[in-house]
Scaffold this motif. Structure first.
Motif, PDB file in Angstrom:
ATOM      1  N   GLU A  71      49.121  48.655  39.379  1.00  0.00           N
ATOM      2  CA  GLU A  71      48.647  47.284  39.268  1.00  0.00           C
ATOM      3  C   GLU A  71      48.707  46.548  40.604  1.00  0.00           C
ATOM      4  OE1 GLU A  71      47.276  45.569  36.983  1.00  0.00           O
ATOM      5  OE2 GLU A  71      47.980  46.078  34.970  1.00  0.00           O
ATOM      6  N   PRO A  72      47.722  45.691  40.887  1.00  0.00           N
ATOM      7  CA  PRO A  72      47.813  44.798  42.046  1.00  0.00           C
ATOM      8  C   PRO A  72      48.861  43.713  41.788  1.00  0.00           C
ATOM      9  CG  PRO A  72      45.545  45.008  41.233  1.00  0.00           C
ATOM     10  CD  PRO A  72      46.440  45.573  40.192  1.00  0.00           C
ATOM     11  N   ASP A  73      49.194  42.962  42.830  1.00  0.00           N
ATOM     12  CA  ASP A  73      50.201  41.903  42.697  1.00  0.00           C
ATOM     13  C   ASP A  73      49.599  40.587  42.223  1.00  0.00           C
ATOM     14  OD1 ASP A  73      52.239  43.597  43.559  1.00  0.00           O
ATOM     15  OD2 ASP A  73      51.798  43.195  45.672  1.00  0.00           O
ATOM     16  N   THR A  74      48.339  40.324  42.551  1.00  0.00           N
ATOM     17  CA  THR A  74      47.735  39.031  42.245  1.00  0.00           C
ATOM     18  C   THR A  74      46.918  39.089  40.963  1.00  0.00           C
ATOM     19  OG1 THR A  74      45.763  39.523  43.553  1.00  0.00           O
ATOM     20  CG2 THR A  74      47.620  38.482  44.704  1.00  0.00           C
ATOM     21  N   MET A  75      46.842  37.964  40.269  1.00  0.00           N
ATOM     22  CA  MET A  75      46.128  37.916  38.992  1.00  0.00           C
ATOM     23  C   MET A  75      44.624  38.187  39.125  1.00  0.00           C
ATOM     24  SD  MET A  75      46.350  37.883  35.855  1.00  0.00           S
ATOM     25  CE  MET A  75      48.091  37.457  35.707  1.00  0.00           C
TER      26      MET A  75
ATOM     27  N   LEU B 297      46.442  45.777  46.985  1.00  0.00           N
ATOM     28  CA  LEU B 297      45.366  46.238  46.114  1.00  0.00           C
ATOM     29  C   LEU B 297      44.425  45.088  45.783  1.00  0.00           C
ATOM     30  CD1 LEU B 297      47.151  48.531  43.485  1.00  0.00           C
ATOM     31  CD2 LEU B 297      45.781  49.246  45.419  1.00  0.00           C
ATOM     32  N   THR B 298      43.121  45.377  45.806  1.00  0.00           N
ATOM     33  CA  THR B 298      42.120  44.383  45.405  1.00  0.00           C
ATOM     34  C   THR B 298      41.651  44.608  43.975  1.00  0.00           C
ATOM     35  OG1 THR B 298      40.372  45.781  46.323  1.00  0.00           O
ATOM     36  CG2 THR B 298      41.308  44.085  47.766  1.00  0.00           C
ATOM     37  N   ARG B 299      42.083  45.691  43.361  1.00  0.00           N
ATOM     38  CA  ARG B 299      41.750  46.009  41.978  1.00  0.00           C
ATOM     39  C   ARG B 299      42.721  47.094  41.501  1.00  0.00           C
ATOM     40  NH1 ARG B 299      36.885  46.150  41.128  1.00  0.00           N
ATOM     41  NH2 ARG B 299      36.133  45.307  43.117  1.00  0.00           N
ATOM     42  N   PRO B 300      42.894  47.269  40.183  1.00  0.00           N
ATOM     43  CA  PRO B 300      43.795  48.313  39.683  1.00  0.00           C
ATOM     44  C   PRO B 300      43.246  49.715  39.952  1.00  0.00           C
ATOM     45  CG  PRO B 300      43.315  46.663  37.981  1.00  0.00           C
ATOM     46  CD  PRO B 300      42.338  46.435  39.094  1.00  0.00           C
TER      47      PRO B 300
ATOM     48  N   ALA C  14      43.103  40.088  41.214  1.00  0.00           N
ATOM     49  CA  ALA C  14      42.941  41.523  41.439  1.00  0.00           C
ATOM     50  C   ALA C  14      43.243  42.314  40.169  1.00  0.00           C
ATOM     51  CB  ALA C  14      43.859  41.981  42.572  1.00  0.00           C
ATOM     52  N   LYS C  15      44.239  41.858  39.386  1.00  0.00           N
ATOM     53  CA  LYS C  15      44.563  42.545  38.133  1.00  0.00           C
ATOM     54  C   LYS C  15      43.398  42.501  37.149  1.00  0.00           C
ATOM     55  CE  LYS C  15      49.587  41.882  38.212  1.00  0.00           C
ATOM     56  NZ  LYS C  15      50.769  41.325  37.508  1.00  0.00           N
ATOM     57  N   ALA C  16      42.616  41.422  37.201  1.00  0.00           N
ATOM     58  CA  ALA C  16      41.502  41.255  36.273  1.00  0.00           C
ATOM     59  C   ALA C  16      40.241  41.977  36.724  1.00  0.00           C
ATOM     60  CB  ALA C  16      41.208  39.768  36.085  1.00  0.00           C
ATOM     61  N   ALA C  17      40.233  42.489  37.953  1.00  0.00           N
ATOM     62  CA  ALA C  17      39.044  43.160  38.483  1.00  0.00           C
ATOM     63  C   ALA C  17      38.827  44.507  37.792  1.00  0.00           C
ATOM     64  CB  ALA C  17      39.185  43.348  39.991  1.00  0.00           C
ATOM     65  N   GLU C  18      37.600  45.014  37.893  1.00  0.00           N
ATOM     66  CA  GLU C  18      37.301  46.336  37.335  1.00  0.00           C
ATOM     67  C   GLU C  18      38.170  47.391  38.012  1.00  0.00           C
ATOM     68  OE1 GLU C  18      33.149  46.317  38.373  1.00  0.00           O
ATOM     69  OE2 GLU C  18      32.582  46.294  36.265  1.00  0.00           O
ATOM     70  N   PRO C  19      38.795  48.284  37.248  1.00  0.00           N
ATOM     71  CA  PRO C  19      39.652  49.306  37.863  1.00  0.00           C
ATOM     72  C   PRO C  19      38.840  50.438  38.484  1.00  0.00           C
ATOM     73  CG  PRO C  19      39.558  49.643  35.498  1.00  0.00           C
ATOM     74  CD  PRO C  19      38.780  48.374  35.779  1.00  0.00           C
TER      75      PRO C  19
END
Length: 516
Positions: free
Chosen positions: A140-144, A190-193, A146-151
């Motif tokens: 998982e990324p650290d920021t919300m 990370l910019t995405r999972p 980025a967490k919501a981005a397409e993995p």
């Protein structure tokens, strides 16, 4: 010459545009390409697009960093998984959802989930499982946002045929685990999972159709239907899914959650074993880039005769279902030989049959009913269509004196070309890394051909020695495996990380206007 020159420059433009992550750049570059026809204009356009990408981004997304996989760690894990389900003849047998495959799943989860211990680095990730038992372990990324981005997905599978190869499926998973571990250790943002994915039933050796897990995820297969499929011992898939899930969830020190929704990935990346053009595989460190897959048709046939005693029933009036099945297979071989190219021996039908399942196990009894499956492949879609339309007719013509009780098409795929930009990205990256590479067309079924339905896919192929795959003698060049894992790492970095967040890589990836 002009047409060839234009084609070459078009491919180069698509390659460089695939390397640029500026929003809309690929679409614009592909549209502009269609406006020019003269080779001289193509050269100028090629140069201007490269400059435009650098000036607008300031960094080329596919520029390799100094990060590399740990070869010793990567090799050690590969060697360990070779022991799970190892056979006396030298190969590996881990049928889908069997006790051995579940053991391999638990081992994979232990590597991924358990927190780091001295001398034994672990990823410490959470794992989830969907209805068809595909396993997802997420970094998982650290920021919300980025967490919501397409993995971004990468992975492979743990199942093998009964007499499978040592590296089939598991090579891709271990390359992905190692690449994700390096990314986590690097401290990059990370910019995405990133999801490590282990697909269920890719080989199709126990439950049909093949590529089961990726087919359900991509929407090609209906889970409500495939869950009712049975193996050769008439064990339904849904029962094995339940038992395997229960066993994994009750394992110590491991947590497995049910995945209720599966997000569509931005991209799917994979390393797999395979074959390349004859003569190419001898090159040290060679890596293939998968560009397309040949079509396949797969049938399940059931032949019915009459039962009886071997000693009491004369040969002439017998309706021996086993003999009738052998007649079908013999005639099928004759028919398929007609589709061979007399000049290019690579252009020919390739086929195989599963072991014949009989209604009796006694050598003193005549089997009333037998069943088997046939898998037929050819480079041409039109030829596969003809074979598909003719196969039942061939079987009915030769099954006498028995009857063809059923003939069901298990699966059929068209020839599929993987995303050209994704393939170009991989080729450009390998060239930047100084890795010898070659484009590959595969005869084998691969999860990427299913995933291609929902996202771009990049597949790196590690050539087998002597061209033998899914076999007890399957072996690979370790340098090629290391090169493919390094390239996978760089592709993951380009898709899911922010280079500028790491001082260790910043000087290698940032390109100023003055330097340009």
């Amino acid at each position: 010459r002009r047409d060839r020159s234009r084609t070459w420059h078009e491919s180069q433009i698509r390659s460089c545009s695939g390397s640029c992550t500026v929003p809309g750049f690929r679409k614009v570059s592909h549209s502009v390409t269609s406006l020019y026809h003269h080779p001289g204009q193509m050269v100028a356009l090629h140069f201007l697009l490269v400059v435009a990408c650098f000036l607008s981004r300031g960094v080329q997304a596919l520029h390799p960093t100094s990060l590399r996989v740990d070869e010793n760690r990567f090799t050690a894990r590969l060697d360990y998984f070779r022991q799970v389900g190892s056979r006396a003849f030298g190969g590996v047998g881990r049928l889908a959802l069997s006790s051995l495959e579940v053991k391999a799943r638990r081992t994979l989860m232990q590597i991924i989930q358990v927190k780091e211990a001295p001398g034994h680095p672990r990823l410490g990730l959470d794992c989830t499982q969907d209805d068809v038992a595909n396993l997802y372990c997420r970094l998982e990324p650290d920021t919300m946002p980025a967490k919501a981005a397409e993995p971004v997905w990468c992975g492979g599978h743990l199942d093998t045929p009964t007499e499978g190869g040592k590296f089939t499926g598991v090579l891709g998973l271990m390359a992905c685990v190692e690449a994700v571990m390096v990314i986590k250790e690097s401290g990059l943002t990370l910019t995405r999972p990133i999801d490590i994915v282990a697909f269920t039933g890719s080989e199709g050796s126990r439950f049909s159709p093949p590529l089961l897990g990726s087919g359900v995820v991509s929407g090609l297969f209906d889970f409500k239907k495939v869950r009712l499929h049975q193996d050769g011992d008439h064990v339904p898939l849904h029962r094995e899914l339940k038992e395997a899930t229960t066993e994994q969830r009750h394992s110590p020190q491991q947590k497995l959650l049910k995945r209720t929704t599966v997000s569509t990935p931005k991209a799917y990346l994979e390393v797999q074993v395979g074959t390349v053009e004859p003569g190419s595989s001898s090159e040290k460190g060679l890596v293939g880039v998968l560009t397309d897959a040949y079509p396949v048709v797969w049938y399940a046939l059931e032949v019915e005769g009459d039962s009886g005693s071997t000693g009491s029933l004369p040969m002439s009036p017998r309706k021996d279902s086993l003999m009738c099945a052998m007649q079908i297979l013999s005639d099928m071989e004759k028919q398929l030989k007609k589709w061979a190219d007399p000049i290019d021996h690579q252009v020919a039908a390739r086929w195989s049959s599963t072991p014949i399942q009989s209604s009796t196990s006694s050598p003193g009894s005549i089997a009333r009913r037998v069943s088997f499956q046939v898998d037929i492949r050819h480079p041409s879609d039109s030829v596969v269509d003809i074979i598909d339309q003719s196969l039942i007719e061939w079987a009915n013509a030769t099954v006498t004196p028995c009857t063809l009780k059923s003939a069901q098409r298990v699966a059929k795929t068209r020839s599929r070309t993987l995303d050209s930009t994704a393939a170009a990205d991989a080729a450009v990256l390998l060239q930047m890394l100084g890795t010898p590479h070659v484009n590959v067309s595969t005869w084998d079924l691969t999860d990427a051909t299913n995933m291609q339905e929902i996202c771009p896919c990049s597949v790196l192929v590690v050539p087998t020695i002597d061209g033998r795959t899914r076999h007890s003698v399957e072996d690979i060049d370790r340098t090629s495996a290391k090169n493919a894992a390094d390239a996978l790492l760089q592709l993951l970095l380009a898709e899911a990380t922010d280079f500028s967040s790491s001082p260790a890589t910043k000087h290698e990836t940032n390109v100023s206007r003055d330097e340009l």
